[in-house]
Design a protein around this motif. Structure first.
Motif, PDB file in Angstrom:
ATOM      1  N   VAL A  49      54.176  53.811 -10.907  1.00 33.92           N
ATOM      2  CA  VAL A  49      54.846  54.795  -8.932  1.00 33.92           C
ATOM      3  C   VAL A  49      55.742  54.636  -8.488  1.00 33.92           C
ATOM      4  O   VAL A  49      55.607  52.863  -8.651  1.00 33.92           O
ATOM      5  CB  VAL A  49      53.075  55.266  -9.107  1.00 33.92           C
ATOM      6  N   PRO A  50      56.204  54.899  -8.295  1.00 37.06           N
ATOM      7  CA  PRO A  50      57.246  54.547  -6.949  1.00 37.06           C
ATOM      8  C   PRO A  50      56.415  53.584  -6.217  1.00 37.06           C
ATOM      9  O   PRO A  50      55.466  54.630  -5.516  1.00 37.06           O
ATOM     10  CB  PRO A  50      58.281  55.791  -6.205  1.00 37.06           C
ATOM     11  N   GLN A  51      57.363  52.618  -5.232  1.00 37.36           N
ATOM     12  CA  GLN A  51      56.295  51.945  -4.335  1.00 37.36           C
ATOM     13  C   GLN A  51      56.940  52.448  -3.036  1.00 37.36           C
ATOM     14  O   GLN A  51      57.431  52.823  -1.925  1.00 37.36           O
ATOM     15  CB  GLN A  51      57.521  50.971  -3.853  1.00 37.36           C
ATOM     16  N   CYS A  52      55.728  53.627  -2.335  1.00 32.78           N
ATOM     17  CA  CYS A  52      56.257  54.394  -1.809  1.00 32.78           C
ATOM     18  C   CYS A  52      54.273  55.279  -1.377  1.00 32.78           C
ATOM     19  O   CYS A  52      53.877  55.107  -1.883  1.00 32.78           O
ATOM     20  CB  CYS A  52      57.256  56.193  -1.812  1.00 32.78           C
ATOM     21  N   PHE A  53      54.779  55.788  -0.501  1.00 28.63           N
ATOM     22  CA  PHE A  53      53.764  56.384   0.403  1.00 28.63           C
ATOM     23  C   PHE A  53      53.026  57.361   0.036  1.00 28.63           C
ATOM     24  O   PHE A  53      51.883  57.652  -0.737  1.00 28.63           O
ATOM     25  CB  PHE A  53      53.740  56.519   2.251  1.00 28.63           C
ATOM     26  N   ALA A  54      53.663  58.563  -0.123  1.00 30.77           N
ATOM     27  CA  ALA A  54      53.913  59.858  -1.191  1.00 30.77           C
ATOM     28  C   ALA A  54      53.268  59.761  -2.297  1.00 30.77           C
ATOM     29  O   ALA A  54      54.399  58.976  -2.855  1.00 30.77           O
ATOM     30  CB  ALA A  54      54.748  60.898  -0.741  1.00 30.77           C
ATOM     31  N   GLN A  55      51.789  59.451  -2.524  1.00 31.89           N
ATOM     32  CA  GLN A  55      51.601  59.739  -3.976  1.00 31.89           C
ATOM     33  C   GLN A  55      50.863  60.786  -4.320  1.00 31.89           C
ATOM     34  O   GLN A  55      50.462  61.951  -3.530  1.00 31.89           O
ATOM     35  CB  GLN A  55      50.592  58.407  -4.219  1.00 31.89           C
ATOM     36  N   LEU A  68      45.585  52.583  -3.856  1.00 34.17           N
ATOM     37  CA  LEU A  68      46.482  53.294  -3.867  1.00 34.17           C
ATOM     38  C   LEU A  68      45.879  54.565  -3.686  1.00 34.17           C
ATOM     39  O   LEU A  68      46.536  55.577  -3.293  1.00 34.17           O
ATOM     40  CB  LEU A  68      47.658  53.202  -5.621  1.00 34.17           C
ATOM     41  N   LYS A  69      44.905  55.165  -3.939  1.00 38.14           N
ATOM     42  CA  LYS A  69      43.954  56.497  -4.101  1.00 38.14           C
ATOM     43  C   LYS A  69      44.372  56.706  -2.467  1.00 38.14           C
ATOM     44  O   LYS A  69      43.830  58.176  -2.150  1.00 38.14           O
ATOM     45  CB  LYS A  69      43.009  56.468  -4.997  1.00 38.14           C
ATOM     46  N   ALA A  70      43.365  56.026  -1.149  1.00 39.90           N
ATOM     47  CA  ALA A  70      43.318  55.954  -0.738  1.00 39.90           C
ATOM     48  C   ALA A  70      44.321  55.634   0.217  1.00 39.90           C
ATOM     49  O   ALA A  70      44.984  54.693   0.400  1.00 39.90           O
ATOM     50  CB  ALA A  70      42.214  54.897  -0.022  1.00 39.90           C
ATOM     51  N   PRO A  71      44.828  56.541   1.740  1.00 37.38           N
ATOM     52  CA  PRO A  71      46.373  56.519   2.155  1.00 37.38           C
ATOM     53  C   PRO A  71      46.115  55.509   2.876  1.00 37.38           C
ATOM     54  O   PRO A  71      46.746  55.002   3.304  1.00 37.38           O
ATOM     55  CB  PRO A  71      45.771  57.980   2.844  1.00 37.38           C
ATOM     56  N   MET A  72      45.208  55.400   3.874  1.00 37.70           N
ATOM     57  CA  MET A  72      45.097  54.441   4.763  1.00 37.70           C
ATOM     58  C   MET A  72      45.517  52.975   4.297  1.00 37.70           C
ATOM     59  O   MET A  72      46.355  52.112   4.262  1.00 37.70           O
ATOM     60  CB  MET A  72      43.744  54.461   5.465  1.00 37.70           C
ATOM     61  N   ARG A  73      44.609  52.900   3.429  1.00 39.08           N
ATOM     62  CA  ARG A  73      44.466  51.689   2.442  1.00 39.08           C
ATOM     63  C   ARG A  73      46.283  51.486   1.773  1.00 39.08           C
ATOM     64  O   ARG A  73      46.914  50.156   1.899  1.00 39.08           O
ATOM     65  CB  ARG A  73      43.840  51.446   1.505  1.00 39.08           C
TER      66      ARG A  73
END
Length: 172
Positions: A13-19, A65-70
């Motif tokens: 997946v792209p290396q970005c916050f939005a997933q 990856l699944k936890a936005p803060m982490r």
């Protein structure tokens, strides 16, 4: 698969916050199927140990990856800005004031309705902080500011836990 890949590479997946959480979930299942130790039973103990290492690595990446803060903290660290929550507690004055107001409200709360109202405000602040993290990381590439937001999010998460403990104390 390469054990040295970062979590984003590992998951493709792209290396970005939005997933896309559904895509992460699907990829996690796919990777777990590929690396499941039972698939390597005929290849001996060494192959099974390696598959187990892969399984652990995949699970660790998925949890980040699944936890936005982490995920935000991980992105900051990948870009040379560690969170350093233990050493760096600097927060904007407005956030410190908000913390004090929340603490006072929590101490004074005597009913479920009061705790619910406080919790709603905390959840709203968390949503806003996460949205700002996304902007700082994906749009502005300002990892230092994103790290400050992550530290604020860490406080918010701890405070949300405090609300639940208060709820338990009041028997609600």
């Amino acid at each position: 698969m390469n054990l040295q890949s970062d979590d984003f590479e590992l998951f493709g997946v792209p290396q970005c916050f939005a997933q896309d959480r559904a895509a992460l979930d699907a990829r996690w299942k796919e990777l777990q199927r590929e690396a499941h130790p039972d698939k390597f039973a005929a290849q001996g103990a060494a192959a099974q140990r390696l598959a187990m290492q892969w399984s652990v690595r995949i699970n660790e990446a998925y949890q980040r990856l699944k936890a936005p803060m982490r995920r935000a903290a991980y992105l900051c660290e990948l870009h040379g800005t560690p969170i350093q929550a233990e050493d760096n507690t600097a927060m904007p004055a407005s956030f410190l004031m908000q913390q004090m107001e929340w603490r006072e409200s929590l101490g004074e709360a005597r009913s479920s309705a009061e705790l619910d109202a406080l919790d709603d405000g905390v959840q709203q602040a968390q949503s806003q902080a996460l949205a700002l993290c996304g902007q700082l990381i994906d749009e502005q590439k300002d990892y230092a500011a994103a790290a400050r937001q992550v530290r604020a999010l860490m406080f918010i998460a701890r405070f949300a836990d405090d609300i639940e403990r208060r709820r338990d104390q009041l028997g609600q």
